[in-house]
Design a protein around this motif. Structure first.
Motif, PDB file in Angstrom:
ATOM      1  N   GLU A 161       0.826  -1.198   0.000  1.00 30.77           N
ATOM      2  CA  GLU A 161       0.000   0.000   0.000  1.00 30.77           C
ATOM      3  C   GLU A 161       0.865   1.255   0.000  1.00 30.77           C
ATOM      4  OE1 GLU A 161      -3.548   2.033   2.704  1.00 30.77           O
ATOM      5  OE2 GLU A 161      -3.196  -0.130   2.770  1.00 30.77           O
ATOM      6  N   LYS A 165       1.220   4.105  -3.073  1.00 26.80           N
ATOM      7  CA  LYS A 165       0.962   5.515  -2.767  1.00 26.80           C
ATOM      8  C   LYS A 165       2.143   6.397  -3.130  1.00 26.80           C
ATOM      9  CE  LYS A 165      -2.485   5.044   0.910  1.00 26.80           C
ATOM     10  NZ  LYS A 165      -2.838   5.415   2.297  1.00 26.80           N
ATOM     11  N   ARG A 180      -5.898   5.759  -2.143  1.00 27.58           N
ATOM     12  CA  ARG A 180      -6.204   4.569  -1.362  1.00 27.58           C
ATOM     13  C   ARG A 180      -6.016   3.327  -2.222  1.00 27.58           C
ATOM     14  NH1 ARG A 180     -11.333   2.026  -1.367  1.00 27.58           N
ATOM     15  NH2 ARG A 180     -12.679   2.684  -3.070  1.00 27.58           N
ATOM     16  N   VAL A 181      -5.665   2.237  -1.558  1.00 25.57           N
ATOM     17  CA  VAL A 181      -5.428   0.980  -2.258  1.00 25.57           C
ATOM     18  C   VAL A 181      -6.516  -0.004  -1.843  1.00 25.57           C
ATOM     19  CG1 VAL A 181      -3.805  -0.909  -2.652  1.00 25.57           C
ATOM     20  CG2 VAL A 181      -2.946   1.422  -2.280  1.00 25.57           C
ATOM     21  N   HIS A 183      -7.547  -3.696  -2.167  1.00 28.50           N
ATOM     22  CA  HIS A 183      -7.081  -5.018  -2.578  1.00 28.50           C
ATOM     23  C   HIS A 183      -7.871  -6.106  -1.876  1.00 28.50           C
ATOM     24  CE1 HIS A 183      -5.005  -5.254   1.287  1.00 28.50           C
ATOM     25  NE2 HIS A 183      -4.453  -4.067   1.039  1.00 28.50           N
TER      26      HIS A 183
END
Length: 454
Positions: A161, A165, A180-181, A183
């Motif tokens: 993450e 970013k 934002r990630v 997953h």
């Protein structure tokens, strides 16, 4: 076994390897970090140490004479790999200087005066990464100006993450807080190859960067339409589109808001600002480095203490130094465990695992680990757009060989040239006591101490 790793970082022109496969019910090395890479480095680096002692050449000097020079790149090794780049000699010299190799014999003598055996070991290491499949990442610039990243692989502690970013913040000129990630959801992710083999920063990072560049290209057209200027007159820097030579500017966030309004998008261009990209390299890359370990052994108990550990690594372009060092630290600690305490023991008759809990399987503890001294010697690779080589397994690929070379070096004045893994206090103690003269001296010492008791 990673056969190519047996060539190491050396110019050995021809290598012959014969592999035998055995059917077994025991645990494979597949789930273990490195998955065969540490063992390959261990074999070649232990052989070099033994060869140096047999021919009477300093162990560092023998490595210097046979290390692949940077000027020889790309270099076809004697076994499988074609190395694309690296400064292996520089890694070695930096690590030896950091570890004060020239002053080691003085420290060995001081330890001997206090009844201790001290040794130093090092290992030049290399591994192959990012060679399997590819990776797909979706990047979406939302109408509110935030970014959503949807990778195909998940993180289980590697810091993916943070990596995404940093990369996209730099590429898009946006704050990391706006990224934002998302997953761990196969309903969202378009595709993915998985998390293994030090591959995500190389493959996922490259895919995310390609997707970001596609977003910028589309946003460029929308910005030109918004600013009523020719596309060729627009430049993108620090998250904003500017008409060259003027103060007319529109931010990427404003372009994102416009991208979802049909009337604000140029004719023939679809609304939205999201892209999917995949990256699959044609050839792998090769993280490399040098590890130096110094240990001290108590001959009366066989206990070994790691006094100092030095690492110089080339992982290509460094995205985040903090998480890089965390990866290396974790890998080295795992190597310490593998070298000294971790051991899968099976009953020979039933095949039952006997070390199946942490009551029996010895994981390394914090008090068994020294502080680490680290330096980086990054040589970016051209096998991917970011120049990244991967770092997830680099720590333990070098640790096993460096640690065991140090242990054997500490025992070498006694004539010991090999010790099987793991080097538990008992196995070290027994190795020392199998030497007749040492056994006699130790027995005499015990008898003398007993004689002093009332």
């Amino acid at each position: 076994m990673h056969l190519g790793g047996l060539a190491g970082t050396y110019t050995t022109p021809a290598i012959y390897v014969e592999v035998s496969a055995a059917f077994t019910n025991t645990t494979s090395i597949g789930p273990y970090r490195g998955s065969g890479r540490p063992e390959a480095s261990y074999i070649v680096e232990r052989l070099i140490d033994n060869a140096a002692r047999e021919v009477g050449i300093d162990r560092a000097e023998l490595r210097r004479r046979n290390t692949v020079p940077a000027s020889a790149m790309p270099f076809k090794t004697g076994l499988v790999y074609t190395l694309d780049c690296g400064e292996f000699g520089e890694n070695l010299e930096r690590a030896l200087e950091m570890a004060d190799y020239v002053g080691f014999e003085r420290r060995r003598e001081e330890a001997r005066e206090h009844g201790r055996l001290r040794g130093i070991g090092f290992a030049n290491i290399i591994e192959q990464t990012s060679q399997a499949q590819g990776e797909t990442v979706m990047v979406r610039l939302d109408p509110g100006g935030t970014v959503t990243v949807i990778p195909g692989s998940i993180s289980h502690g590697q810091g993916h993450e943070t990596m995404y970013k940093i990369l996209l913040s730099h590429r898009l000129g946006l704050d990391e807080a706006d990224i934002r990630v998302a997953h761990s959801d196969t309903d969202l992710a378009p595709d993915g190859g998985g998390t293994y083999a030090s591959r995500t920063a190389v493959l996922g990072g490259s895919a995310a960067t390609i997707a970001a560049d596609k977003i910028i290209a589309k946003a460029h057209r929308i910005a030109a339409h918004t600013l009523e200027a020719a596309e060729d007159d627009i430049e993108f820097t620090d998250g904003s589109f500017r008409v060259v030579g003027t103060d007319r500017v529109v931010g990427l966030k404003d372009v994102a808001a416009a991208a979802y309004v049909p009337s604000r998008v140029p004719k023939g261009l679809e609304t939205g600002l999201y892209e999917v990209a995949s990256f699959s390299p044609e050839i792998p890359n090769f993280p490399n480095g040098c590890h130096v370990c110094e240990v001290e052994i108590d001959p009366e108990t066989g206990a070994t203490k790691v006094l100092r550990y030095v690492v110089v690594d080339d992982v290509g372009t460094i995205i985040n130094k903090l998480t890089l060092e965390g990866q290396i630290h974790g890998g080295v600690v795992q190597g310490i465990g593998q070298a000294f305490t971790e051991h899968l023991v099976y009953d020979r008759n039933s095949g039952q695992l006997l070390s199946g809990s942490l009551m029996d399987y010895g994981l390394p503890r914090a008090d068994e680990v020294p502080s680490f001294e680290m330096d980086e010697n990054p040589v970016p690779t051209k096998t991917n757009p970011l120049g990244i080589k991967g770092a997830g397994e680099a720590g333990n690929v070098g640790a096993l060989a460096a640690i065991m070379n140090a242990v054997v070096d500490a025992l070498s004045p006694l004539g010991i040239t090999h010790l099987d893994l793991p080097a538990t206090p008992e196995s070290v103690w027994r190795a020392i006591r199998n030497i007749p003269i040492v056994k006699a001296v130790l027995e005499a010492r015990v008898a003398y101490r007993n004689a002093d008791k009332p």
